[in-house]
Scaffold this active site. Structure first.
Site, PDB file in Angstrom:
ATOM      1  CG  ASP A 186      -2.075   0.946   1.095  1.00  0.00           C
ATOM      2  OD1 ASP A 186      -2.474   1.213  -0.216  1.00  0.00           O
ATOM      3  OD2 ASP A 186      -2.497   1.596   2.091  1.00  0.00           O
ATOM      4  CG  LEU A 187       5.433   3.018  -1.005  1.00  0.00           C
ATOM      5  CD1 LEU A 187       5.314   3.333   0.438  1.00  0.00           C
ATOM      6  CD2 LEU A 187       6.803   2.681  -1.307  1.00  0.00           C
TER       7      LEU A 187
END
Length: 306
Positions: A203-204
């Site tokens: 989830d960067l």
């Protein structure tokens, strides 16, 4: 301690049902129940770890973060609503040891509490020019690259659980051809030996990168998986969608983001595009035709197919 829980955060979290992915786990609890316990939990953690709050509370979708001072200087106390994606956050941060990510000082996994290195919560990548921001994300993904660790969800299980060819997906707003394409891609990608080989953040994106002192930028808030590094690129495409413009520029700008991130991270571009299609069909499953999110999913999938 109720003044440490922002009303806006409480209003959102209060509607959460127990994590539907793992409802039988002992930590499964509604948002409303957890919020009633949260003030006492914060009080206990501050006392047990000898911490003093020295600034306003920050918050996200599932956690509050308190700036604190303790025996070893400034830090940040993060306490999350119990859900599966946060269950192994401490394991990933401990494994990375501050290499490309916020440093973990201590953890109470049973209570989803982390004591973290304090970063500049006011400075993320949202206002950084998009090409530069994608370069930062690519560089961080290169730093975070490491073998998978135990006790994290697996990408192969994700591919199986989100069987994107289900009736629910077909009943949504996506064209059937995209749903069928994603189903075939998920099967092919999950069969590859590398599918569960790496520890991935998963989830960067632009608000999950903060300014730091040890290096200019560090990743926060991982949702760790044992997975394929190519799975990492998609969140940087569906976030900051306002910067995509309109018309023919949308596809070019989406492909540009993929190119930058993959070049800087060493991720295979074709695999990144394939996983992005799978993730976007999953994201749009069950949403009504004509919604903005379905429209964005269609634009991303078309760009990945070009």
């Amino acid at each position: 301690m109720t003044d440490l829980v922002p009303a806006e955060f409480a209003e959102a979290v209060g509607a959460y049902e127990p994590d539907p992915v793992d409802v039988d786990a002992p930590f499964a609890v509604t948002g409303a129940t957890w919020l009633r316990r949260l003030p006492r939990l914060l009080e206990d953690l501050l006392a047990r770890w000898d911490l003093t709050v020295d600034g306003p509370t920050c918050w996200g979708q599932c956690a509050v973060v308190l700036p604190v001072t303790g025996p070893h200087g400034t830090a940040a106390l993060k306490v999350s609503w119990p859900h599966l994606e946060a269950r192994s956050e401490h394991l990933a941060l401990r494994h990375w040891e501050g290499h490309g990510a916020v440093r973990l000082a201590r953890a109470d996994p049973a209570r989803f509490a982390l004591l973290l290195e304090r970063l500049d919560a006011s400075t993320d990548l949202v206002d950084v020019p998009i090409d530069k921001a994608c370069g930062v994300i690519g560089d961080l993904l290169a730093q975070l690259s490491s073998p998978a660790i135990s006790r994290t969800p697996t990408l192969s299980a994700y591919a199986a659980r989100h069987a994107v060819g289900t009736n629910r997906a077909l009943d949504g707003g996506l064209p059937r051809r995209f749903v069928e394409q994603a189903r075939h891609l998920a099967v092919d990608l999950a069969a590859d030996p590398v599918v569960d080989s790496c520890l991935v953040h998963s989830d960067l994106h632009y608000t999950n990168v903060l300014s730091a002192e040890r290096q200019p930028w560090l990743a926060i808030d991982p949702k760790p998986m044992a997975g394929d590094r190519a799975f990492e690129v998609a969140p940087a495409l569906w976030n900051r969608s306002d910067a995509l413009g309109s018309g023919s520029s949308v596809r070019w700008l989406l492909r540009r983001r993929v190119e930058i991130i993959c070049e800087r991270s060493g991720i295979d571009e074709a695999r990144a595009k394939a996983w992005t299609i799978v993730r976007e069909v999953d994201n749009a499953t069950g949403l009504a035709s004509g919604s903005d999110r379905v429209g964005l999913a269609v634009a991303i999938i078309k760009a990945m197919n070009d």
